[in-house]
Design a protein around this motif. Sequence first.
Motif, PDB file in Angstrom:
ATOM      1  N   ASP A   1     122.228  84.233 104.010  1.00  0.00           N
ATOM      2  CA  ASP A   1     121.939  83.117 105.087  1.00  0.00           C
ATOM      3  C   ASP A   1     123.106  82.938 105.118  1.00  0.00           C
ATOM      4  OD1 ASP A   1     119.511  83.474 103.969  1.00  0.00           O
ATOM      5  OD2 ASP A   1     119.989  81.961 102.397  1.00  0.00           O
ATOM      6  N   GLY A   2     123.031  82.160 106.841  1.00  0.00           N
ATOM      7  CA  GLY A   2     123.777  81.658 107.499  1.00  0.00           C
ATOM      8  C   GLY A   2     124.762  83.110 108.657  1.00  0.00           C
ATOM      9  N   ASP A   3     124.310  82.414 110.045  1.00  0.00           N
ATOM     10  CA  ASP A   3     124.215  83.519 110.948  1.00  0.00           C
ATOM     11  C   ASP A   3     124.897  82.690 112.305  1.00  0.00           C
ATOM     12  OD1 ASP A   3     121.900  82.358 112.382  1.00  0.00           O
ATOM     13  OD2 ASP A   3     120.908  84.236 111.329  1.00  0.00           O
ATOM     14  N   VAL A   4     125.362  82.730 113.660  1.00  0.00           N
ATOM     15  CA  VAL A   4     125.462  82.357 114.398  1.00  0.00           C
ATOM     16  C   VAL A   4     124.639  82.206 115.787  1.00  0.00           C
ATOM     17  CG1 VAL A   4     127.780  83.187 114.158  1.00  0.00           C
ATOM     18  CG2 VAL A   4     125.853  84.383 115.631  1.00  0.00           C
ATOM     19  N   PHE A   5     123.267  82.581 115.230  1.00  0.00           N
ATOM     20  CA  PHE A   5     121.637  83.007 116.091  1.00  0.00           C
ATOM     21  C   PHE A   5     121.419  81.274 116.549  1.00  0.00           C
ATOM     22  CE2 PHE A   5     121.968  86.892 114.135  1.00  0.00           C
ATOM     23  CZ  PHE A   5     123.089  87.940 115.623  1.00  0.00           C
ATOM     24  N   ASP A   6     121.923  80.202 115.825  1.00  0.00           N
ATOM     25  CA  ASP A   6     120.949  78.822 115.752  1.00  0.00           C
ATOM     26  C   ASP A   6     120.848  78.999 117.708  1.00  0.00           C
ATOM     27  OD1 ASP A   6     120.779  78.606 112.958  1.00  0.00           O
ATOM     28  OD2 ASP A   6     122.245  77.571 112.836  1.00  0.00           O
ATOM     29  N   ASN A   7     121.764  78.556 118.430  1.00  0.00           N
ATOM     30  CA  ASN A   7     121.448  78.096 119.563  1.00  0.00           C
ATOM     31  C   ASN A   7     120.715  79.624 120.757  1.00  0.00           C
ATOM     32  OD1 ASN A   7     122.399  77.057 122.456  1.00  0.00           O
ATOM     33  ND2 ASN A   7     123.345  78.499 122.335  1.00  0.00           N
ATOM     34  N   LEU A   8     120.405  80.283 120.153  1.00  0.00           N
ATOM     35  CA  LEU A   8     119.952  81.709 120.798  1.00  0.00           C
ATOM     36  C   LEU A   8     118.203  81.544 120.015  1.00  0.00           C
ATOM     37  CD1 LEU A   8     118.757  84.390 121.918  1.00  0.00           C
ATOM     38  CD2 LEU A   8     119.328  85.204 119.812  1.00  0.00           C
ATOM     39  N   ARG A   9     117.622  81.221 118.860  1.00  0.00           N
ATOM     40  CA  ARG A   9     117.081  80.624 118.310  1.00  0.00           C
ATOM     41  C   ARG A   9     116.163  79.076 119.304  1.00  0.00           C
ATOM     42  NH1 ARG A   9     119.360  81.511 113.196  1.00  0.00           N
ATOM     43  NH2 ARG A   9     118.579  83.430 112.469  1.00  0.00           N
ATOM     44  N   ASN A  10     117.200  78.444 119.359  1.00  0.00           N
ATOM     45  CA  ASN A  10     116.444  77.121 120.021  1.00  0.00           C
ATOM     46  C   ASN A  10     116.187  77.153 121.545  1.00  0.00           C
ATOM     47  OD1 ASN A  10     116.203  73.927 120.939  1.00  0.00           O
ATOM     48  ND2 ASN A  10     118.342  74.101 121.956  1.00  0.00           N
ATOM     49  N   ARG A  11     116.999  78.491 122.042  1.00  0.00           N
ATOM     50  CA  ARG A  11     116.404  78.324 123.411  1.00  0.00           C
ATOM     51  C   ARG A  11     115.472  79.913 123.905  1.00  0.00           C
ATOM     52  NH1 ARG A  11     121.375  82.253 124.489  1.00  0.00           N
ATOM     53  NH2 ARG A  11     120.065  83.381 125.859  1.00  0.00           N
ATOM     54  N   ILE A  12     115.002  80.187 122.470  1.00  0.00           N
ATOM     55  CA  ILE A  12     113.893  80.855 122.798  1.00  0.00           C
ATOM     56  C   ILE A  12     112.839  79.873 122.292  1.00  0.00           C
ATOM     57  CG2 ILE A  12     112.201  82.287 121.145  1.00  0.00           C
ATOM     58  CD1 ILE A  12     115.048  84.201 120.459  1.00  0.00           C
ATOM     59  N   GLU A  13     112.488  78.696 121.602  1.00  0.00           N
ATOM     60  CA  GLU A  13     112.311  77.566 120.935  1.00  0.00           C
ATOM     61  C   GLU A  13     111.384  77.230 122.679  1.00  0.00           C
ATOM     62  OE1 GLU A  13     110.791  74.669 117.442  1.00  0.00           O
ATOM     63  OE2 GLU A  13     112.936  75.644 117.117  1.00  0.00           O
ATOM     64  N   VAL A  14     112.136  76.664 123.184  1.00  0.00           N
ATOM     65  CA  VAL A  14     112.477  75.849 124.189  1.00  0.00           C
ATOM     66  C   VAL A  14     112.019  76.406 125.352  1.00  0.00           C
ATOM     67  CG1 VAL A  14     113.487  73.860 122.846  1.00  0.00           C
ATOM     68  CG2 VAL A  14     114.948  75.319 124.229  1.00  0.00           C
ATOM     69  N   ALA A  15     112.496  77.413 125.250  1.00  0.00           N
ATOM     70  CA  ALA A  15     112.224  78.485 126.864  1.00  0.00           C
ATOM     71  C   ALA A  15     113.005  77.863 127.721  1.00  0.00           C
ATOM     72  CB  ALA A  15     111.125  78.179 127.434  1.00  0.00           C
ATOM     73  N   LYS A  16     114.417  77.828 127.214  1.00  0.00           N
ATOM     74  CA  LYS A  16     115.586  77.434 127.987  1.00  0.00           C
ATOM     75  C   LYS A  16     116.481  79.001 128.509  1.00  0.00           C
ATOM     76  CE  LYS A  16     120.247  75.034 127.762  1.00  0.00           C
ATOM     77  NZ  LYS A  16     120.550  74.550 127.556  1.00  0.00           N
ATOM     78  N   GLY A  17     116.194  79.045 130.091  1.00  0.00           N
ATOM     79  CA  GLY A  17     116.777  80.156 130.664  1.00  0.00           C
ATOM     80  C   GLY A  17     115.253  81.500 130.306  1.00  0.00           C
TER      81      GLY A  17
END
Length: 356
Positions: free
Chosen positions: A146-162
């Motif tokens: 567990d533990g990575d650097v993808f939290d921001n990426l997951r959030n962008r996918i969820e909220v359809a950002k970008g």
Amino acid sequence: MKVKTKKRAYKATNLPPGTMKYKGKKQSLKTVIDIINYSNQAFTKIDCNDVEDGFNFEGNQQVTWININGLNNLKDIEKLGTHYNLHPLTLEDIVNTSQRPKFEEFQNYFFVVFKMLYFDDKDILQYEHLSMVVGPDYVLTFQEADGDVFDNLRNRIEVAKGRIRSQGADYLMYAILDAIVDNYFTVIEAVGDKIEDLESNIFETQTNNSTTPNQIQDLKQEVLKIRRSILPLREVINRLEKSDNTIINVKSQSYIRDLYDHIIQVNESIDLYREMVWGLMDMYMTIISNKMNEVMKVLTIIATIFIPLTFIAGIYGMNFTNMPELQSENGYFILLGAMFVLFIIMLIYFRNKKWL
């Protein structure tokens, strides 16, 4: 005193090609699977412990990202590899944490291995083996724990950002690599701060302890380990940029090209810091040598001043009865005065020569 060294046993495993054997140290009791399935209009996120839950998203005109935590659970990874028709050599490299970053193309997917560097909650730098399988409409990522650097990426996918929700699996692959490389900059910045702090401490006059060489050596090993993890990724992204695989859309090539520029910048920075770390030990030894030279200069000046005084005292300390100065009533005080004047003259001379 003779230092005893522990003998190490080096044995070649010589296993058949394609044999899965986990060589890492991060043991997981169970496989944790994160599944994100999305399109421009839909989004689904599932956290599960059964790899078979990731078999139900094919052919739905959406992109599926399956992230697996726990490389020591070989049966689950083998089951996933069988379903997605992964080559045995791919499965072997997925669990081989000593595998250097690489890029391989297969008939229905391509395979990327790289290293993920990040700081944990205790501000300790973590090195993690990460593999990625990219297909026409899916991306599989395999992590040690567990533990990575993808939290921001997951959030962008969820909220359809970008633009990520409107792109395919190739853009998701780019976004994952971009998150990895962007975090390299954070690691490099932290290493640069460590080097600057240590350099400042070396120049301080109060800093002259035996731990400084150990600190320099530890920092040197850390920089070399980071460089060994990052440097091969330049070749990986270069091959990825030049690939004519139909999985990669033409529009994604420009993003991969920009990613290649970033990894070059990272490698240039780590090479610069490596040279700086190697120069720290020379700098430390030079400062210690200069301090020793200052001490030796003072001692030499003191010895030089006392040489003529000792010479005079030696002459008048001889046991001769016919020395005329010995019969003088004020001879003792005259001799002391002469020695004092000689002492002052030598101090003025040394000061004019800027030796003091």
